[in-house]
Scaffold this active site. Structure first.
Site, PDB file in Angstrom:
ATOM      1  N   LYS A  21       0.500   5.093   8.692  1.00 39.47           N
ATOM      2  CA  LYS A  21       1.129   5.368   7.381  1.00 39.47           C
ATOM      3  C   LYS A  21       0.054   5.538   6.310  1.00 39.47           C
ATOM      4  O   LYS A  21       0.066   6.495   5.530  1.00 39.47           O
ATOM      5  CB  LYS A  21       2.072   4.202   7.034  1.00 39.47           C
ATOM      6  CG  LYS A  21       2.690   4.198   5.652  1.00 39.47           C
ATOM      7  CD  LYS A  21       2.005   3.303   4.624  1.00 39.47           C
ATOM      8  CE  LYS A  21       1.859   1.862   4.940  1.00 39.47           C
ATOM      9  NZ  LYS A  21       1.323   1.017   3.908  1.00 39.47           N
ATOM     10  N   LYS A  76      -7.206   1.277  -2.954  1.00 40.82           N
ATOM     11  CA  LYS A  76      -6.800   0.775  -1.630  1.00 40.82           C
ATOM     12  C   LYS A  76      -6.822   1.906  -0.591  1.00 40.82           C
ATOM     13  O   LYS A  76      -7.233   1.712   0.559  1.00 40.82           O
ATOM     14  CB  LYS A  76      -5.401   0.147  -1.735  1.00 40.82           C
ATOM     15  CG  LYS A  76      -4.760  -0.202  -0.403  1.00 40.82           C
ATOM     16  CD  LYS A  76      -5.479  -1.313   0.337  1.00 40.82           C
ATOM     17  CE  LYS A  76      -4.937  -1.437   1.750  1.00 40.82           C
ATOM     18  NZ  LYS A  76      -5.490  -2.543   2.503  1.00 40.82           N
ATOM     19  N   THR A 123       0.865  -1.187   0.000  1.00 38.32           N
ATOM     20  CA  THR A 123       0.000   0.000   0.000  1.00 38.32           C
ATOM     21  C   THR A 123       0.898   1.232   0.000  1.00 38.32           C
ATOM     22  O   THR A 123       1.622   1.467   0.976  1.00 38.32           O
ATOM     23  CB  THR A 123      -0.897   0.028   1.249  1.00 38.32           C
ATOM     24  OG1 THR A 123      -1.628  -1.194   1.310  1.00 38.32           O
ATOM     25  CG2 THR A 123      -1.873   1.200   1.180  1.00 38.32           C
TER      26      THR A 123
HETATM   27  P1  NAP Z   1       5.227  -6.085   7.753  1.00 41.28           P
HETATM   28  O1  NAP Z   1       4.916  -7.348   8.405  1.00 41.28           O
HETATM   29  O2  NAP Z   1       5.700  -4.946   8.565  1.00 41.28           O
HETATM   30  O3  NAP Z   1       6.303  -6.383   6.591  1.00 41.28           O
HETATM   31  C1  NAP Z   1       6.915  -5.340   5.914  1.00 41.28           C
HETATM   32  C2  NAP Z   1       7.921  -5.874   4.906  1.00 41.28           C
HETATM   33  O4  NAP Z   1       8.613  -4.769   4.298  1.00 41.28           O
HETATM   34  C3  NAP Z   1       8.999  -6.777   5.526  1.00 41.28           C
HETATM   35  O5  NAP Z   1       9.372  -7.742   4.583  1.00 41.28           O
HETATM   36  C4  NAP Z   1      10.134  -5.781   5.764  1.00 41.28           C
HETATM   37  O6  NAP Z   1      11.398  -6.387   5.849  1.00 41.28           O
HETATM   38  C5  NAP Z   1      10.040  -4.960   4.506  1.00 41.28           C
HETATM   39  N1  NAP Z   1      10.679  -3.658   4.636  1.00 41.28           N
HETATM   40  C6  NAP Z   1      10.271  -2.614   5.391  1.00 41.28           C
HETATM   41  N2  NAP Z   1      11.114  -1.569   5.230  1.00 41.28           N
HETATM   42  C7  NAP Z   1      12.069  -1.973   4.353  1.00 41.28           C
HETATM   43  C8  NAP Z   1      13.198  -1.332   3.775  1.00 41.28           C
HETATM   44  N3  NAP Z   1      13.524  -0.069   4.048  1.00 41.28           N
HETATM   45  N4  NAP Z   1      13.955  -2.055   2.912  1.00 41.28           N
HETATM   46  C9  NAP Z   1      13.627  -3.333   2.625  1.00 41.28           C
HETATM   47  N5  NAP Z   1      12.565  -3.985   3.119  1.00 41.28           N
HETATM   48  C10 NAP Z   1      11.786  -3.301   3.979  1.00 41.28           C
HETATM   49  O7  NAP Z   1       3.974  -5.525   6.927  1.00 41.28           O
HETATM   50  P2  NAP Z   1       2.709  -6.306   6.346  1.00 41.28           P
HETATM   51  O8  NAP Z   1       1.632  -6.259   7.351  1.00 41.28           O
HETATM   52  O9  NAP Z   1       3.139  -7.591   5.732  1.00 41.28           O
HETATM   53  O10 NAP Z   1       2.267  -5.271   5.201  1.00 41.28           O
HETATM   54  C11 NAP Z   1       2.937  -5.215   3.946  1.00 41.28           C
HETATM   55  C12 NAP Z   1       2.179  -4.228   3.052  1.00 41.28           C
HETATM   56  O11 NAP Z   1       0.835  -4.684   2.878  1.00 41.28           O
HETATM   57  C13 NAP Z   1       2.051  -2.816   3.657  1.00 41.28           C
HETATM   58  O12 NAP Z   1       2.114  -1.864   2.615  1.00 41.28           O
HETATM   59  C14 NAP Z   1       0.678  -2.817   4.303  1.00 41.28           C
HETATM   60  O13 NAP Z   1       0.135  -1.520   4.402  1.00 41.28           O
HETATM   61  C15 NAP Z   1      -0.089  -3.706   3.322  1.00 41.28           C
HETATM   62  N6  NAP Z   1      -1.254  -4.431   3.895  1.00 41.28           N
HETATM   63  C16 NAP Z   1      -1.149  -5.093   5.098  1.00 41.28           C
HETATM   64  C17 NAP Z   1      -2.250  -5.787   5.581  1.00 41.28           C
HETATM   65  C18 NAP Z   1      -2.223  -6.517   6.901  1.00 41.28           C
HETATM   66  O14 NAP Z   1      -3.317  -6.870   7.388  1.00 41.28           O
HETATM   67  N7  NAP Z   1      -1.079  -6.776   7.513  1.00 41.28           N
HETATM   68  C19 NAP Z   1      -3.443  -5.820   4.857  1.00 41.28           C
HETATM   69  C20 NAP Z   1      -3.504  -5.165   3.635  1.00 41.28           C
HETATM   70  C21 NAP Z   1      -2.392  -4.476   3.158  1.00 41.28           C
HETATM   71  P3  NAP Z   1      11.952  -6.919   7.285  1.00 41.28           P
HETATM   72  O15 NAP Z   1      11.333  -8.273   7.480  1.00 41.28           O
HETATM   73  O16 NAP Z   1      13.403  -6.951   7.114  1.00 41.28           O
HETATM   74  O17 NAP Z   1      11.493  -5.922   8.323  1.00 41.28           O
END
Ligand code: NAP
Length: 297
Positions: free
Chosen positions: A240, A172, A97
């Site tokens: 965010k 989104k 997102t």
């Molecule tokens: P998350 O668990 O925090 O995972 C974030 C990912 O991004 C991890 O692989 C992290 O790597 C990587 N990352 C963050 N900063 C980085 C950087 N500077 N360089 C390289 N890699 C980086 O988040 P998530 O919940 O899976 O969400 C992922 C996306 O989907 C987001 O945009 C979120 O808004 C969206 N989303 C989430 C949900 C939900 O329910 N969780 C639902 C819909 C959409 P590390 O493992 O090394 O930290």
């Protein structure tokens, strides 16, 4: 079947999505900044890449599922990023997102490599990602979506083609505008009612009886009552998204007065408690002010 898939970003969502692609029989090369998360998938049959460029070089279809715009720009456009490895003719699908400007800059870089791009952010949380039941909001050429569809079907139960490139990202943001408000409204209602001596369960049950009933209120209401703030979607990522929504409102000249207030509520909650907890922990800020805890009686 696309021969090879690259998958970058194995957080809460990416892990489940990549696992489903591996289990569906695709040859998947994974990359994650924290390598240990990628190595977990190695035991399931994934190849672990040394850089985003390396993962992209092994993909006819390449997914990114990253936290926010800075992460997407770094991982896709940066040194040893996806663009360096992306094959001509490949399809990059960004499920993160982000804001429309980030999506536009990624699309431009992808097209310069003579590859194709879809923005495909998702609805549905950790469980939906693990079960392959996400809802995808896709922006891009219909022909590109059609070609990627067999792979997208593995991770989703519904695909919505929102329109041209950038439309998935915008849809989104509109979607999460509502989700963030729903949680804020539920939290205010539960804190007010509890402080007045009502049973919070009665409040949730009453919300569920009429036309406004939503499984969301039941689900997140139960989490609050059980004091279970295990992360499905973090407080910091919802903040965010609200920041991205506000910026989009500014760029487009729309007023988002309620969103402005809701965004600041999440900012306060993020500062007062653990930003990595689930976003339903936004209620804790309101509880602190009211000096009341909403829990099962
Ligand atoms: P998350 O668990 O925090 O995972 C974030 C990912 O991004 C991890 O692989 C992290 O790597 C990587 N990352 C963050 N900063 C980085 C950087 N500077 N360089 C390289 N890699 C980086 O988040 P998530 O919940 O899976 O969400 C992922 C996306 O989907 C987001 O945009 C979120 O808004 C969206 N989303 C989430 C949900 C939900 O329910 N969780 C639902 C819909 C959409 P590390 O493992 O090394 O930290």
């Amino acid at each position: 079947m696309a021969a090879q898939i690259g998958f970058i970003g194995l957080g809460i969502m990416g892990r489940g999505m990549a696992t489903n692609l591996i289990n569906a029989g695709y040859e998947v090369t994974v990359y994650n900044r924290t390598r240990a998360k990628a190595e977990e998938l190695q035991t399931m049959g994934a190849r672990v890449a040394d850089s985003p460029a390396d993962a992209a070089a092994h993909g006819d279809i390449v997914f990114t599922m990253l936290a926010d715009p800075p992460a997407v720009k770094q991982v896709i456009l940066g040194h040893q990023g996806v663009i360096e490895g992306l094959k001509s003719g490949a399809i990059l699908i960004d499920c993160s997102t982000v804001d429309p400007e980030t999506t536009a800059s990624v699309r431009k870089a992808v097209e310069a490599k003579k590859a194709r791009f879809l923005d495909a952010p998702v609805a549905g949380s950790k469980d939906a990602a693990a079960k392959g039941e996400l809802i995808l909001m896709v922006g891009g050429e219909p022909e590109t979506l059609e070609e990627a569809k067999p792979v997208l079907d593995v991770i989703s139960k519904k695909i919505i083609h929102a329109g041209p490139s950038g439309s998935g990202t915008m849809l989104k943001l509109c979607f999460n505008l509502v989700v963030s408000h729903m949680m804020a409204a539920l939290s205010e209602s539960l804190v007010l009612g509890t402080k007045a001596g009502l049973s919070p369960q009665t409040i949730i049950d009453t919300l569920m009886t009429g036309v406004i009933g939503s499984r969301f209120y039941e689900w997140k209401g139960s989490c609050v009552l059980d004091r279970d703030f295990t992360t499905n979607f973090s407080l910091k990522l919802m903040h965010k998204d609200l920041s991205l929504i506000s910026s989009a409102g500014y760029s487009l000249g729309t007023a988002l007065p309620v969103t402005a207030a809701v965004k600041e509520l999440y900012a306060v909650a993020k500062g007062l408690s653990n930003p990595d907890e689930d976003f339903c922990s936004v209620i804790k800020a309101l509880e602190q002010v009211a000096q009341v805890e909403v829990k099962r009686s």
